[in-house]
Scaffold this motif. Sequence first.
Motif, short mmCIF file in Angstrom:
data_model
loop_
_atom_site.label_atom_id
_atom_site.label_comp_id
_atom_site.label_asym_id
_atom_site.label_seq_id
_atom_site.Cartn_x
_atom_site.Cartn_y
_atom_site.Cartn_z
N GLY A 185 51.56 -24.24 -44.76
CA GLY A 185 52.26 -23.99 -43.50
C GLY A 185 51.91 -22.60 -43.32
N VAL A 186 51.14 -21.79 -44.02
CA VAL A 186 50.96 -20.43 -43.64
C VAL A 186 49.58 -20.10 -42.99
N ASP A 187 49.20 -19.48 -41.76
CA ASP A 187 47.92 -19.23 -41.18
C ASP A 187 47.52 -17.63 -41.66
N LEU A 188 46.70 -17.56 -42.51
CA LEU A 188 46.03 -16.53 -43.19
C LEU A 188 45.10 -15.89 -41.86
N ASP A 189 44.11 -16.60 -41.26
CA ASP A 189 43.28 -16.26 -40.45
C ASP A 189 42.40 -15.24 -41.16
N LEU A 190 41.72 -15.77 -42.05
CA LEU A 190 40.98 -14.68 -42.85
C LEU A 190 39.60 -14.36 -42.23
N LEU A 191 39.17 -15.19 -41.39
CA LEU A 191 37.88 -14.75 -40.71
C LEU A 191 38.18 -13.54 -39.94
N ASN A 192 39.44 -13.27 -39.11
CA ASN A 192 39.64 -12.36 -38.49
C ASN A 192 40.58 -11.14 -39.07
N ASN A 193 40.78 -11.59 -40.41
CA ASN A 193 41.62 -10.64 -41.19
C ASN A 193 41.01 -10.37 -42.44
N PRO A 194 39.89 -9.48 -42.14
CA PRO A 194 38.94 -9.31 -43.79
C PRO A 194 39.83 -8.31 -44.68
N GLN A 195 40.68 -7.72 -44.50
CA GLN A 195 41.62 -6.96 -45.22
C GLN A 195 42.53 -7.84 -46.31
N SER A 196 42.61 -8.86 -46.01
CA SER A 196 43.43 -9.59 -46.77
C SER A 196 43.17 -9.75 -48.20
N PRO A 197 44.19 -9.44 -49.29
CA PRO A 197 43.91 -9.33 -50.72
C PRO A 197 43.56 -10.63 -51.16
N PHE A 198 43.93 -11.82 -50.69
CA PHE A 198 43.71 -13.19 -51.28
C PHE A 198 42.57 -13.28 -51.69
N PRO A 199 41.42 -13.56 -51.11
CA PRO A 199 39.98 -13.79 -51.58
C PRO A 199 39.73 -12.96 -52.77
N HIS A 200 39.98 -11.70 -52.54
CA HIS A 200 39.58 -10.93 -53.74
C HIS A 200 40.32 -11.18 -55.19
N ALA A 201 41.60 -11.65 -54.70
CA ALA A 201 42.56 -12.05 -55.84
C ALA A 201 42.08 -13.39 -56.58
N VAL A 202 41.77 -14.43 -55.78
CA VAL A 202 40.87 -15.64 -56.28
C VAL A 202 39.72 -15.20 -57.08
N GLU A 203 38.93 -14.30 -56.45
CA GLU A 203 37.72 -13.74 -57.26
C GLU A 203 37.99 -13.32 -58.61
N LEU A 204 38.88 -12.49 -58.73
CA LEU A 204 39.30 -11.93 -60.16
C LEU A 204 39.90 -13.04 -60.84
N CYS A 205 40.77 -13.93 -60.56
CA CYS A 205 41.21 -14.73 -61.17
C CYS A 205 40.11 -15.91 -61.79
N LEU A 206 39.06 -16.12 -61.01
CA LEU A 206 38.04 -16.87 -61.47
C LEU A 206 37.26 -16.06 -62.60
N GLN A 207 37.05 -15.03 -62.52
CA GLN A 207 36.48 -13.99 -63.46
C GLN A 207 37.21 -13.91 -64.83
N GLY A 208 38.62 -13.93 -64.71
CA GLY A 208 39.32 -13.97 -66.08
C GLY A 208 39.39 -15.42 -66.63
N MET A 209 39.15 -16.36 -65.76
CA MET A 209 39.05 -17.89 -66.44
C MET A 209 37.81 -17.91 -67.36
N ILE A 210 36.75 -17.23 -66.67
CA ILE A 210 35.59 -17.51 -67.58
C ILE A 210 35.53 -16.46 -68.91
N HIS A 211 36.11 -15.29 -68.79
CA HIS A 211 36.22 -14.36 -69.93
C HIS A 211 37.22 -15.13 -70.83
N CYS A 212 38.22 -15.45 -70.61
CA CYS A 212 39.40 -16.16 -71.36
C CYS A 212 38.62 -17.36 -72.26
N LEU A 213 37.68 -18.07 -71.33
CA LEU A 213 37.17 -19.32 -72.05
C LEU A 213 35.94 -19.23 -72.89
N ARG A 214 35.23 -18.11 -72.72
CA ARG A 214 33.96 -17.97 -73.22
C ARG A 214 33.71 -16.58 -74.11
#
Length: 509
Positions: A207-236
């Motif tokens: 129920g949260v509207d981030l409106d990322l297309l018009n809010n490029p400064q949001s930290p969430f996309p980069h946080a997801v990217e970092l978590c994905l990087q962390g997953m691959i380092h932990c696994l491999r």
Amino acid sequence: MAVYQAAATLVAHLLFYLLCAVVIAFVGYCLYVWYIHKKYDHIPGPPRDSFLLGHTRAFMEEMKSDRLVHDKMLEWTEMYGPIYRLNSFHNVSLVVTCPEATKEILMSPKYIKDPAVYKRLFHLFGRRFMGHGLVTAVDHDIWYRQRRIMDPAFSSSYLRGLMGTFNEKAESLMEKLGEIAEDQSTATMHKLVNCVTLDVICKVAFGVDLDLLNNPQSPFPHAVELCLQGMIHCLRDPFFTFFPKNKKKVQEIRDAVDLLRTTGAKWINERKSAVESGEDVPKDILTQILKSAEELQVNDKEDNERMLDNFVTFFIAGQETTANQISFVLMELGRHPEILNRLKEEVDEVIGTKHEIQYDDLGKLTYLSQVLKETLRMYPTASGTSRWLHEDTVISGFKVPGGCAVLFSSYVASRMDKFFKDPLKFDPERFDPSAAKPYFCYFPFALGPRSCLGQVFSQMEAKVVLAKLLQRFEFSLVPGQSFKIKDTGTLRPESGVLCKIKYCAQSRS
């Protein structure tokens, strides 16, 4: 003086005994590794790089050279057959592409997920990450309890009600693409679509509207990217945290996990308070989860932590895989104009000039369904899954002792000419309704009781976004860009899919 000499002698003796203990332990461990080798070495496999490291070095070299690990696994499959062995220290994993074994193991609830893999995702560099969420829960009872809570939030009647949000967020993307078309600038489609799919999951789930297309400064996309990087380092890469040069990256990943879990706790607690005070709340996935949890009387501290585990799981998996799939579709359509033209004809026939796509329209987009399935065949965004073999069995004529992991790679199986003729050719006709269905060699959402809960949700969203895009715009790939696959824990186009966008003639009129 004599006291000091006695103390020095004592310390020397202690060090000697400690050294002896370490040597004995190391020799004992080496004997255990040798025993494991002997136990499984009747199963074919590539030569080990070293006695202890096994094949770990080969995987690390693939990662460092920017090659795709899955291509190396495909190469080994073609060399060693439907079952082969991989070693890492005392651990043995078996890569299996035998359809009968795939059916037997993935379709049965008695084979749990591989604890060695999924328990690594409980924490990410010391921070609780996916914990005991739907994806990572190894214990069947813990998983089943959560699945009962989640199932109503993904029922067909509920998903039908999400069409408004799918249309709304897809419209935001169309507006952004319109601006790009007017500016005649270049669109990085993966980045744009990623914003849309993250917006969708946040709106329909929390129920949260981030409106990322018009809010490029949001930290969430980069946080997801970092978590994905962390997953691959932990696994491999088991040695990643030992190198001082990686200290900054490790801390960034920890901060990203903290951001997601803190945000999740805030949104969940706000919703709980609203429900308790009798306020009107969105009829979204979070409300349904809280309702089901109350009915099942699950509200202790660990249950609340599992809600956060699933928040993180939905936040990442709920947007990343769909965004990657849509991006690969656009990449392939840009390379195959004949497929693109046929798809546009279908969209024109089914959707026409309608502004709002209806739920019933989605079932009529049959060729788009074929394109989506073929995209997942060539580019399964989640490349595979694994199970724990707890008992002796026979796979492809080899007696396999229990106590090892079995890996099933959708990427590998889908690119074998044994199962798919000319597998590197993008051909949606493979999934024509009248074509023979693949026999347990195509499983982009896994199979059996642990298959992806959100697969219907994902394909509905992808259809709405792609249908609107094809209805209104023409696009072409920027020449010279790479068509390589990037492995970030999920598979995505390395280039980001750079496109030139312009309005369709009819959408202008």
